[in-house]
Write a protein that holds these residues in place. Sequence first.
Motif, PDB file in Angstrom:
ATOM      1  N   PRO A   1      56.097  17.861 108.321  1.00 35.03           N
ATOM      2  CA  PRO A   1      57.382  17.274 108.730  1.00 35.03           C
ATOM      3  C   PRO A   1      57.829  17.834 110.082  1.00 35.03           C
ATOM      4  O   PRO A   1      57.238  18.785 110.589  1.00 35.03           O
ATOM      5  N   ALA A   2      58.882  17.263 110.639  1.00 33.43           N
ATOM      6  CA  ALA A   2      59.382  17.698 111.936  1.00 33.43           C
ATOM      7  C   ALA A   2      60.167  19.000 111.774  1.00 33.43           C
ATOM      8  O   ALA A   2      61.205  19.034 111.113  1.00 33.43           O
ATOM      9  N   ALA A   3      59.654  20.074 112.387  1.00 33.83           N
ATOM     10  CA  ALA A   3      60.300  21.384 112.240  1.00 33.83           C
ATOM     11  C   ALA A   3      61.653  21.431 112.948  1.00 33.83           C
ATOM     12  O   ALA A   3      62.596  22.042 112.445  1.00 33.83           O
ATOM     13  N   HIS A   4      61.757  20.797 114.115  1.00 33.81           N
ATOM     14  CA  HIS A   4      63.030  20.812 114.853  1.00 33.81           C
ATOM     15  C   HIS A   4      64.127  20.099 114.068  1.00 33.81           C
ATOM     16  O   HIS A   4      65.275  20.564 114.030  1.00 33.81           O
ATOM     17  N   ALA A   5      63.777  18.968 113.440  1.00 34.25           N
ATOM     18  CA  ALA A   5      64.767  18.222 112.666  1.00 34.25           C
ATOM     19  C   ALA A   5      65.209  19.020 111.442  1.00 34.25           C
ATOM     20  O   ALA A   5      66.405  19.076 111.115  1.00 34.25           O
ATOM     21  N   SER A   6      64.275  19.646 110.760  1.00 31.74           N
ATOM     22  CA  SER A   6      64.632  20.455 109.594  1.00 31.74           C
ATOM     23  C   SER A   6      65.520  21.629 109.980  1.00 31.74           C
ATOM     24  O   SER A   6      66.530  21.914 109.314  1.00 31.74           O
TER      25      SER A   6
ATOM     26  N   SER B   1      65.012  13.438 119.873  1.00 31.61           N
ATOM     27  CA  SER B   1      64.316  13.892 121.087  1.00 31.61           C
ATOM     28  C   SER B   1      62.831  14.123 120.842  1.00 31.61           C
ATOM     29  O   SER B   1      61.998  13.873 121.710  1.00 31.61           O
ATOM     30  N   ARG B   2      62.482  14.560 119.644  1.00 34.03           N
ATOM     31  CA  ARG B   2      61.060  14.775 119.346  1.00 34.03           C
ATOM     32  C   ARG B   2      60.302  13.456 119.240  1.00 34.03           C
ATOM     33  O   ARG B   2      59.118  13.378 119.545  1.00 34.03           O
ATOM     34  N   VAL B   3      60.989  12.404 118.813  1.00 32.54           N
ATOM     35  CA  VAL B   3      60.362  11.082 118.788  1.00 32.54           C
ATOM     36  C   VAL B   3      60.212  10.542 120.208  1.00 32.54           C
ATOM     37  O   VAL B   3      59.187   9.938 120.554  1.00 32.54           O
ATOM     38  N   LEU B   4      61.223  10.763 121.059  1.00 33.54           N
ATOM     39  CA  LEU B   4      61.142  10.292 122.444  1.00 33.54           C
ATOM     40  C   LEU B   4      60.032  10.997 123.214  1.00 33.54           C
ATOM     41  O   LEU B   4      59.414  10.406 124.110  1.00 33.54           O
ATOM     42  N   LEU B   5      59.763  12.229 122.858  1.00 28.25           N
ATOM     43  CA  LEU B   5      58.682  12.969 123.519  1.00 28.25           C
ATOM     44  C   LEU B   5      57.310  12.675 122.932  1.00 28.25           C
ATOM     45  O   LEU B   5      56.307  13.208 123.420  1.00 28.25           O
ATOM     46  N   GLY B   6      57.238  11.854 121.900  1.00 20.53           N
ATOM     47  CA  GLY B   6      55.962  11.491 121.303  1.00 20.53           C
ATOM     48  C   GLY B   6      55.360  12.570 120.438  1.00 20.53           C
ATOM     49  O   GLY B   6      54.156  12.534 120.157  1.00 20.53           O
TER      50      GLY B   6
ATOM     51  N   ILE C   1      54.120   3.918 112.642  1.00 19.99           N
ATOM     52  CA  ILE C   1      53.320   4.297 113.823  1.00 19.99           C
ATOM     53  C   ILE C   1      53.669   3.419 115.010  1.00 19.99           C
ATOM     54  O   ILE C   1      53.807   3.899 116.151  1.00 19.99           O
ATOM     55  N   SER C   2      53.837   2.120 114.771  1.00 17.97           N
ATOM     56  CA  SER C   2      54.150   1.204 115.875  1.00 17.97           C
ATOM     57  C   SER C   2      55.514   1.517 116.492  1.00 17.97           C
ATOM     58  O   SER C   2      55.650   1.596 117.723  1.00 17.97           O
ATOM     59  N   LEU C   3      56.541   1.716 115.666  1.00 17.95           N
ATOM     60  CA  LEU C   3      57.873   2.024 116.194  1.00 17.95           C
ATOM     61  C   LEU C   3      57.903   3.384 116.883  1.00 17.95           C
ATOM     62  O   LEU C   3      58.570   3.547 117.919  1.00 17.95           O
ATOM     63  N   SER C   4      57.183   4.353 116.336  1.00 11.97           N
ATOM     64  CA  SER C   4      57.171   5.688 116.943  1.00 11.97           C
ATOM     65  C   SER C   4      56.519   5.650 118.323  1.00 11.97           C
ATOM     66  O   SER C   4      56.969   6.329 119.248  1.00 11.97           O
ATOM     67  N   LYS C   5      55.460   4.861 118.484  1.00 13.82           N
ATOM     68  CA  LYS C   5      54.824   4.757 119.798  1.00 13.82           C
ATOM     69  C   LYS C   5      55.708   4.022 120.796  1.00 13.82           C
ATOM     70  O   LYS C   5      55.739   4.357 121.979  1.00 13.82           O
ATOM     71  N   ARG C   6      56.436   3.025 120.316  1.00  9.88           N
ATOM     72  CA  ARG C   6      57.333   2.305 121.223  1.00  9.88           C
ATOM     73  C   ARG C   6      58.522   3.168 121.649  1.00  9.88           C
ATOM     74  O   ARG C   6      58.998   3.052 122.776  1.00  9.88           O
ATOM     75  N   LEU C   7      58.989   4.029 120.743  1.00  7.52           N
ATOM     76  CA  LEU C   7      60.129   4.882 121.089  1.00  7.52           C
ATOM     77  C   LEU C   7      59.731   6.104 121.918  1.00  7.52           C
ATOM     78  O   LEU C   7      60.617   6.811 122.400  1.00  7.52           O
ATOM     79  N   GLY C   8      58.439   6.358 122.054  1.00 11.20           N
ATOM     80  CA  GLY C   8      58.009   7.484 122.882  1.00 11.20           C
ATOM     81  C   GLY C   8      58.095   7.166 124.357  1.00 11.20           C
ATOM     82  O   GLY C   8      57.067   7.057 125.049  1.00 11.20           O
TER      83      GLY C   8
END
Length: 297
Positions: A208-213, A246-251, A108-115
């Motif tokens: 899970p992330a649909a775009h990644a799959s 890109s989905r991680v960067l967009l939060g 959660i911490s890394l995902s928020k920082r990468l957003g």
Amino acid sequence: MPGSQARNRVRDRNNVQNRPEFLSLNQPPRREHAAGEGRGAGGPRRPVFRQQSQQEDAGGRGPKESSEGGPAADGGPKDASRWPEQDCMQLNPTFRGIAINSLLAIDISLSKRLGMCVGAHSPGAPLRSMVNLLAFTGHAFPWMCGTLLCLWRSNTLAGQEVLVNLLLALCLDLMTVAGMQKLVKRKGPWDYPPGLLDYLAMDIYSFPAAHASRAVMVCKFLLNHLVLAVPLRILLYLWAFLVGVSRVLLGKHHLSDVGCGFALGFLHFSLVESVWLDSATCQTLISFGTFRWTPLV
């Protein structure tokens, strides 16, 4: 005489058995009769035995037992014996629980920082439009519409066979990911409401992330059934990876959501390859879709 009275008072004061708290232990139980019991019937009256010590003990110990969770408390002594064990289980978690909670906290911490492209005032706001366009290339809507358009314009049996299997793979990926998201119901790191296209593709939750799959499944499918040069193959791998990032960067997703999406896309590709539909089956499905089925011909 006054001196002897003073000595008797001192002796009585020093005598432990004359103290009020020990008087009930020295006196025999008093026999009291219940008021009005057996008076009208003419029979013998029933004596009621009461001990003053029991009354004093009940009056003095009752609040203590109720406050300490004894028999006077709700739940009884059995529940009181269970409380320390439950507290120990909560205060001493297992190593597996500590490891899982630590990994989730790091995720959660890394995902928020990468957003970095979440809002208009975020550090990656100038790149937000480009990241949105990159994420749109992994959406289900353009791939479904593009596959149907190519299938409608295709005139070869080999091309139609590949496109029908790709369409079935896209449908499988869409339904599987939507079902898992509905089952897990995990929110994104920034918990933003999904857009209109996300509702159309049933991509509402995070795991899970649909775009990644979808990106990994399409990438493996195209690399396996198209003859491409080495630079194009590298670009295709890079595109699938950047769609997930890109989905991680967009939060919208966590890092673990994207990783599980990559693994799920590879499983979808393997499943479609194992149940590959031949050309005759694909032509039958196309005839069903175009209402030109002639079963007797």
